[in-house]
Design a protein around this motif. Structure first.
Motif, mmCIF file in Angstrom:
data_model
loop_
_atom_site.group_PDB
_atom_site.id
_atom_site.type_symbol
_atom_site.label_atom_id
_atom_site.label_comp_id
_atom_site.label_asym_id
_atom_site.label_seq_id
_atom_site.Cartn_x
_atom_site.Cartn_y
_atom_site.Cartn_z
ATOM 1 N N ASN A 253 -5.376 -17.193 -6.212
ATOM 2 C CA ASN A 253 -4.382 -17.982 -6.934
ATOM 3 C C ASN A 253 -3.079 -17.195 -7.036
ATOM 4 N N PRO A 254 -2.019 -17.584 -6.330
ATOM 5 C CA PRO A 254 -0.772 -16.805 -6.359
ATOM 6 C C PRO A 254 -0.038 -16.866 -7.689
ATOM 7 N N TYR A 255 -0.454 -17.767 -8.592
ATOM 8 C CA TYR A 255 0.237 -17.906 -9.870
ATOM 9 C C TYR A 255 -0.379 -17.049 -10.977
ATOM 10 N N SER A 256 -1.451 -16.324 -10.665
ATOM 11 C CA SER A 256 -2.121 -15.540 -11.695
ATOM 12 C C SER A 256 -2.026 -14.036 -11.451
ATOM 13 N N VAL A 257 -1.120 -13.624 -10.557
ATOM 14 C CA VAL A 257 -0.985 -12.207 -10.228
ATOM 15 C C VAL A 257 0.475 -11.790 -10.342
ATOM 16 N N ALA A 258 0.718 -10.495 -10.143
ATOM 17 C CA ALA A 258 2.076 -9.958 -10.188
ATOM 18 C C ALA A 258 2.921 -10.570 -9.070
ATOM 19 N N PRO A 259 4.258 -10.553 -9.220
ATOM 20 C CA PRO A 259 5.134 -11.200 -8.224
ATOM 21 C C PRO A 259 4.912 -10.722 -6.796
ATOM 22 N N LEU A 260 4.719 -9.416 -6.589
ATOM 23 C CA LEU A 260 4.518 -8.912 -5.229
ATOM 24 C C LEU A 260 3.238 -9.475 -4.619
ATOM 25 N N LEU A 261 2.163 -9.464 -5.397
ATOM 26 C CA LEU A 261 0.908 -10.026 -4.896
ATOM 27 C C LEU A 261 1.017 -11.536 -4.719
ATOM 28 N N SER A 262 1.805 -12.166 -5.560
ATOM 29 C CA SER A 262 2.005 -13.613 -5.440
ATOM 30 C C SER A 262 2.645 -13.946 -4.094
ATOM 31 N N ILE A 263 3.643 -13.158 -3.689
ATOM 32 C CA ILE A 263 4.292 -13.374 -2.394
ATOM 33 C C ILE A 263 3.284 -13.183 -1.265
ATOM 34 N N PHE A 264 2.456 -12.152 -1.382
ATOM 35 C CA PHE A 264 1.454 -11.885 -0.344
ATOM 36 C C PHE A 264 0.450 -13.030 -0.249
ATOM 37 N N GLN B 163 0.819 -1.207 0.000
ATOM 38 C CA GLN B 163 0.000 0.000 0.000
ATOM 39 C C GLN B 163 0.854 1.258 0.000
ATOM 40 N N ASN B 164 2.019 1.183 0.632
ATOM 41 C CA ASN B 164 2.902 2.348 0.703
ATOM 42 C C ASN B 164 3.607 2.633 -0.614
ATOM 43 N N PHE B 165 4.194 1.617 -1.211
ATOM 44 C CA PHE B 165 5.116 1.820 -2.322
ATOM 45 C C PHE B 165 4.518 1.521 -3.703
ATOM 46 N N VAL B 166 3.579 0.584 -3.789
ATOM 47 C CA VAL B 166 2.958 0.267 -5.085
ATOM 48 C C VAL B 166 1.436 0.204 -4.914
ATOM 49 N N PRO B 167 0.802 1.327 -4.584
ATOM 50 C CA PRO B 167 -0.647 1.304 -4.332
ATOM 51 C C PRO B 167 -1.458 0.873 -5.544
ATOM 52 N N ASP B 168 -0.942 1.132 -6.757
ATOM 53 C CA ASP B 168 -1.675 0.730 -7.956
ATOM 54 C C ASP B 168 -1.798 -0.789 -8.049
ATOM 55 N N VAL B 169 -0.768 -1.502 -7.596
ATOM 56 C CA VAL B 169 -0.826 -2.963 -7.616
ATOM 57 C C VAL B 169 -1.943 -3.457 -6.697
ATOM 58 N N TRP B 170 -2.035 -2.861 -5.514
ATOM 59 C CA TRP B 170 -3.090 -3.262 -4.580
ATOM 60 C C TRP B 170 -4.464 -2.841 -5.091
ATOM 61 N N ARG B 171 -4.538 -1.683 -5.730
ATOM 62 C CA ARG B 171 -5.818 -1.214 -6.265
ATOM 63 C C ARG B 171 -6.317 -2.151 -7.367
ATOM 64 N N HIS B 172 -5.394 -2.611 -8.217
ATOM 65 C CA HIS B 172 -5.770 -3.565 -9.256
ATOM 66 C C HIS B 172 -6.264 -4.869 -8.627
ATOM 67 N N PHE B 173 -5.584 -5.317 -7.582
ATOM 68 C CA PHE B 173 -6.009 -6.537 -6.898
ATOM 69 C C PHE B 173 -7.385 -6.355 -6.263
#
Length: 300
Positions: free
Chosen positions: A189-200, A172-182
């Motif tokens: 499914n951790p295999y169908s998202v960006a690497p950062l979201l996959s780790i989460f 949320q701090n550094f890549v809010p657009d990634v979280w907004r897209h999620f």
């Protein structure tokens, strides 16, 4: 090669920046949502308009999107419809805070992102945790990190929750657009998202798996009544970890707390709770050689 029309290009461009487009489904989460029946140009020209109201839990679909450059408040207008006879326009800046994507994961994120609910959870968690600690101390019962059981799963669970909360706040701090897209397009499914979201998402699944292992191991090592009390304390520790690290990381001090907490948790387990020996007579776990605490046999 696929050739898109100008309208299709505009739609794709809008979706890449706003994360939704036509035919996207929302649910009203506020008590009411006002929609204007007239066209956005009529509103911008201050012409008379009619307003209809939708209510909480109404299902909506995006029927049209229009850009009005002359609107000084918000140039993006969205037309949503509840059914064929109930539809209208509203500015995006007014619409989005009052609706939530029609997906259980998005609704869960929206609920736990509410500031009032977060404050309530902080107070409730602190009160519950204080009461639980007081009860455990008075009964001299087991509790994670202090009078822990001979199992690494509870400690591991608390550490994973702390790390996941810190990572969640970091996104949320550094890549809010990634979280907004999620938020608009959630998945487990951790295999169908960006690497950062996959780790989460991997950390979320790890919490579930380790929690099951912790419950099972606790029930095997403690009587049922003591196990329930211990697991209640463990749940309180995890709740405090989630709230503490998700909030403090937003102000960048959570990283220092996380390093200190992981060191503390591992040190406590290794120094006071880990067993390295097994009684040769009854098979009970032992921290040191000598008399078995269960059967009294001498182990040298």
């Amino acid at each position: 090669m696929v050739i898109y029309s100008a309208k299709q290009k505009d739609s794709l461009s809008f979706e890449s920046n706003h994360y939704y487009t036509k035919n996207y489904n929302f649910i009203v989460k506020s008590d009411s949502l006002a929609l204007i029946r007239q066209q956005p140009e009529e509103v911008s020209a201050y012409l008379p308009t009619d307003t209809i109201y939708l209510h909480k839990h109404d299902h909506l679909v995006v029927a049209d999107i229009r850009i009005i450059p002359t609107d000084s408040i918000d140039s993006v207008w969205v037309q949503v419809a509840r059914d064929q006879s109930t539809f209208g326009w509203q500015r995006e800046s007014i619409l989005l805070p009052k609706v939530v994507p029609d997906d259980p994961i998005s609704q869960f994120i929206s609920t736990f992102s509410d500031a009032h609910l977060l404050i309530f959870l902080v107070v409730l968690a602190l009160i519950s945790f204080s009461y639980m600690i007081r009860t455990i101390m008075r009964k001299n019962a087991k509790i994670v990190h202090f009078r822990d059981i001979d199992s690494f799963y509870p400690t591991l669970l608390a550490i994973i929750v702390a790390c996941s909360a810190t990572f969640y706040a970091s996104i949320q701090n550094f890549v809010p657009d990634v979280w907004r897209h999620f938020y608009f397009h959630p998945t487990l499914n951790p295999y169908s998202v960006a690497p950062l979201l996959s780790i989460f998402l991997v950390s979320v699944w790890a919490i579930l798996i380790v929690a099951i292992a912790a419950v099972d191991d606790t029930l095997h090592k403690l009587p049922f009544s003591e196990a329930v009390l211990y697991l209640g304390g463990l749940a309180g520790v995890c709740a405090v970890n989630y709230i503490l690290f998700s909030i403090t990381t937003l102000y960048y001090i959570g990283y220092i707390f996380l390093v200190a907490y992981v060191f503390f948790a591992l040190y406590r387990f290794i120094s006071t709770n880990r067993t390295t020996y097994i009684c040769g007579n009854c098979g009970a776990s032992m921290r040191h050689k000598g008399h078995c605490p269960v059967c009294g046999a001498e182990n040298s």
